[in-house]
Design a protein around this motif. Structure first.
Motif, mmCIF file in Angstrom:
data_model
loop_
_atom_site.group_PDB
_atom_site.id
_atom_site.type_symbol
_atom_site.label_atom_id
_atom_site.label_comp_id
_atom_site.label_asym_id
_atom_site.label_seq_id
_atom_site.Cartn_x
_atom_site.Cartn_y
_atom_site.Cartn_z
ATOM 1 N N LYS A 157 0.886 -1.037 0.023
ATOM 2 C CA LYS A 157 -0.088 -0.092 0.194
ATOM 3 C C LYS A 157 0.844 1.375 -0.014
ATOM 4 O O LYS A 157 0.452 2.341 -0.578
ATOM 5 C CB LYS A 157 -0.927 0.056 1.092
ATOM 6 C CG LYS A 157 -2.100 -0.969 1.142
ATOM 7 C CD LYS A 157 -3.195 -0.757 2.148
ATOM 8 C CE LYS A 157 -4.254 -1.883 1.832
ATOM 9 N NZ LYS A 157 -4.994 -2.008 3.001
ATOM 10 N N VAL A 158 2.105 0.974 0.637
ATOM 11 C CA VAL A 158 2.960 2.305 0.715
ATOM 12 C C VAL A 158 4.382 2.055 -0.232
ATOM 13 O O VAL A 158 5.031 0.894 0.252
ATOM 14 C CB VAL A 158 3.289 2.561 2.098
ATOM 15 C CG1 VAL A 158 4.394 3.864 2.292
ATOM 16 C CG2 VAL A 158 2.107 2.716 2.890
ATOM 17 N N SER A 160 7.963 3.771 -2.252
ATOM 18 C CA SER A 160 8.784 4.912 -2.222
ATOM 19 C C SER A 160 9.744 4.825 -3.592
ATOM 20 O O SER A 160 10.114 3.754 -4.059
ATOM 21 C CB SER A 160 9.287 5.429 -0.970
ATOM 22 O OG SER A 160 10.574 4.601 -1.070
ATOM 23 N N GLU A 211 -1.673 3.330 -1.854
ATOM 24 C CA GLU A 211 -2.346 4.515 -0.937
ATOM 25 C C GLU A 211 -1.381 5.679 -0.980
ATOM 26 O O GLU A 211 -1.703 6.784 -1.070
ATOM 27 C CB GLU A 211 -2.756 3.975 0.023
ATOM 28 C CG GLU A 211 -3.939 2.955 0.285
ATOM 29 C CD GLU A 211 -4.472 2.592 1.644
ATOM 30 O OE1 GLU A 211 -4.125 2.884 2.712
ATOM 31 O OE2 GLU A 211 -5.369 1.630 1.830
ATOM 32 N N TYR A 212 0.060 5.354 -0.816
ATOM 33 C CA TYR A 212 1.058 6.399 -0.584
ATOM 34 C C TYR A 212 2.287 6.096 -1.428
ATOM 35 O O TYR A 212 2.513 4.869 -1.571
ATOM 36 C CB TYR A 212 1.260 6.524 0.660
ATOM 37 C CG TYR A 212 0.191 7.090 1.720
ATOM 38 C CD1 TYR A 212 -0.138 8.383 1.810
ATOM 39 C CD2 TYR A 212 -0.375 6.079 2.307
ATOM 40 C CE1 TYR A 212 -1.286 8.744 2.568
ATOM 41 C CE2 TYR A 212 -1.648 6.670 3.207
ATOM 42 C CZ TYR A 212 -1.941 7.904 3.106
ATOM 43 O OH TYR A 212 -2.987 8.271 3.935
ATOM 44 N N ILE A 214 5.849 7.818 -1.804
ATOM 45 C CA ILE A 214 6.750 8.637 -1.070
ATOM 46 C C ILE A 214 7.937 9.063 -1.983
ATOM 47 O O ILE A 214 8.540 7.885 -2.397
ATOM 48 C CB ILE A 214 7.366 8.234 0.411
ATOM 49 C CG1 ILE A 214 6.015 8.026 1.096
ATOM 50 C CG2 ILE A 214 8.192 9.286 0.960
ATOM 51 C CD1 ILE A 214 6.285 7.066 2.514
ATOM 52 N N GLN A 225 2.488 9.055 -10.339
ATOM 53 C CA GLN A 225 1.586 8.828 -9.607
ATOM 54 C C GLN A 225 0.237 9.192 -10.070
ATOM 55 O O GLN A 225 -0.844 8.524 -10.043
ATOM 56 C CB GLN A 225 1.817 9.777 -8.503
ATOM 57 C CG GLN A 225 0.832 9.572 -7.202
ATOM 58 C CD GLN A 225 -0.342 10.711 -7.317
ATOM 59 O OE1 GLN A 225 0.115 11.878 -7.660
ATOM 60 N NE2 GLN A 225 -1.782 10.474 -7.394
ATOM 61 N N ALA A 232 -3.414 7.058 -5.283
ATOM 62 C CA ALA A 232 -2.594 7.319 -4.264
ATOM 63 C C ALA A 232 -2.216 8.874 -4.161
ATOM 64 O O ALA A 232 -2.589 9.514 -4.642
ATOM 65 C CB ALA A 232 -1.324 6.570 -4.715
ATOM 66 N N LYS A 233 -1.843 8.971 -2.666
ATOM 67 C CA LYS A 233 -1.424 10.294 -2.520
ATOM 68 C C LYS A 233 0.281 10.506 -2.384
ATOM 69 O O LYS A 233 0.865 9.550 -2.248
ATOM 70 C CB LYS A 233 -1.635 10.626 -0.553
ATOM 71 C CG LYS A 233 -3.151 10.908 -0.406
ATOM 72 C CD LYS A 233 -3.281 11.620 0.843
ATOM 73 C CE LYS A 233 -4.793 11.967 0.774
ATOM 74 N NZ LYS A 233 -5.660 11.069 1.075
ATOM 75 N N TYR A 234 0.544 11.640 -3.225
ATOM 76 C CA TYR A 234 1.955 11.617 -3.407
ATOM 77 C C TYR A 234 2.648 12.526 -2.141
ATOM 78 O O TYR A 234 2.259 13.684 -1.653
ATOM 79 C CB TYR A 234 2.091 12.806 -4.580
ATOM 80 C CG TYR A 234 3.600 12.795 -5.019
ATOM 81 C CD1 TYR A 234 3.959 11.463 -5.885
ATOM 82 C CD2 TYR A 234 4.367 13.688 -4.846
ATOM 83 C CE1 TYR A 234 5.537 11.449 -6.259
ATOM 84 C CE2 TYR A 234 5.641 13.615 -5.553
ATOM 85 C CZ TYR A 234 6.031 12.678 -6.032
ATOM 86 O OH TYR A 234 7.481 12.675 -6.625
ATOM 87 N N VAL A 235 3.299 11.809 -1.454
ATOM 88 C CA VAL A 235 3.955 12.312 -0.445
ATOM 89 C C VAL A 235 5.620 12.741 -0.536
ATOM 90 O O VAL A 235 6.286 11.930 -0.824
ATOM 91 C CB VAL A 235 3.981 11.635 0.998
ATOM 92 C CG1 VAL A 235 4.551 12.038 2.204
ATOM 93 C CG2 VAL A 235 2.479 11.060 1.141
ATOM 94 N N ASP A 237 9.160 13.580 0.928
ATOM 95 C CA ASP A 237 9.718 12.993 2.301
ATOM 96 C C ASP A 237 10.474 14.391 2.681
ATOM 97 O O ASP A 237 10.964 15.167 1.925
ATOM 98 C CB ASP A 237 10.549 11.946 1.971
ATOM 99 C CG ASP A 237 11.764 12.292 1.032
ATOM 100 O OD1 ASP A 237 12.487 13.170 1.665
ATOM 101 O OD2 ASP A 237 12.005 11.405 0.176
#
Ligand SMILES: [Zn+2]
Length: 274
Positions: A157-158, A160, A211-212, A214, A225, A232-235, A237
């Motif tokens: 789900k996550v 990077s 979902e995410y 990074i 993304q 998904a959310k783009y985070v 870092d």
């Protein structure tokens, strides 16, 4: 030269119940084993019902078999075509001996795969050991490499994205795909280019449940993304974000220091507030 038929079953690891060896010869250092299926009835490839109605016989296929005591072995397979009483289909019997194109046996195919995993084996060595051409070994290598691994099909789900300087044929930066929750590197690609990554993630079956993502602020990653992971959310870092802000502040400071008007204003401002 005729070879004793009795031993050939054991020598080649063939089941007597399944195959009937008709003839075994040895010419110029190559053992040739002619065989047919022992089964009286077979299942239809279409409806799965049994049939014993032989329609015709195919031209025999010669396949390279496993090396036996350092000798090259060919199997000459005589296949039959059957007619199905139930669905009327004409089909070729499956003997589980050779690959689709027929030139090598399944056992040789497995042996090539095993040899390819051995770091000490070159393509030349594998070809010589298994009495096959280098072309076949290369084909097997390509086929093995084209299988999509599980970690590419199902992402956590996550995830990077990152890169490192690599100078590959495909570009100056290699791409790293990580599972940051379990601290695992999932894959490394020779390029971080958008087109390459889109192609790569096309094989991911659960893209919609990621979902995410990074990463840093490299624009193609953001596009990836948006295109490939719409839910998904783009985070960005912490490290990259802080560095970006500090670089921006530095740029403003340097620009202001160069500007004489600002210098005078700051001087006046300093005088007033003192
Ligand atoms: Zn049928």
């Amino acid at each position: 030269m005729e070879v004793m038929v009795v031993d050939v079953y054991i020598l080649l690891g063939l089941n007597r119940k399944e195959y009937l060896i008709m003839k075994t010869t040895k010419e110029k250092g190559v053992i040739e084993v002619e065989l047919i299926s022992n089964k009286k009835k077979v299942r239809c490839s279409n409806c799965n019902k049994f049939t014993d109605s032989v329609h015709s016989k195919l031209k025999p296929i010669r396949s390279v078999y496993l090396d036996s005591c350092g000798e090259k072995v060919n199997v000459i397979i005589h296949k039959r075509r059957f007619h199905c009483y139930n669905c009327n289909k004409i089909f070729t019997e499956e003997m589980n001996l050779n690959t689709k194109n027929g030139s090598i046996s399944n056992k040789v195919k497995i042996q090539i795969r095993k040899d390819l995993l051995d770091y000490n084996m070159t393509i030349d060595k594998i070809a010589a050991k298994n009495h096959i051409s280098k072309y076949i070994v290369r084909k097997e290598l390509e086929e093995a490499a084209s299988i999509i691994p599980d970690y590419q099909k199902n992402l956590p789900k996550v995830i990077s994205f990152d890169e490192f300087k690599a100078d590959t044929k495909a570009g100056k930066y290699a791409f790293i795909l990580n599972d940051p929750i379990h601290r695992k590197v999932l894959d490394i690609l020779p390029s971080r280019k958008k087109e390459r990554l889109i192609q790569y993630f096309t094989h991911t079956e659960n893209r919609r449940s990621v979902e995410y993502i990074i990463s840093d602020m490299y624009k193609p990653y953001l596009l990836i993304q948006q295109i490939m992971f719409p839910h998904a959310k783009y985070v960005v870092d912490k490290f990259h974000y802080t560095r970006y802000i500090l670089q921006a502040l530095d740029k403003i400071r340097i620009r202001l220091q160069k500007d004489d008007n600002v210098k005078i204003k700051m001087y006046i401002l300093a005088k007033i507030t003192m």
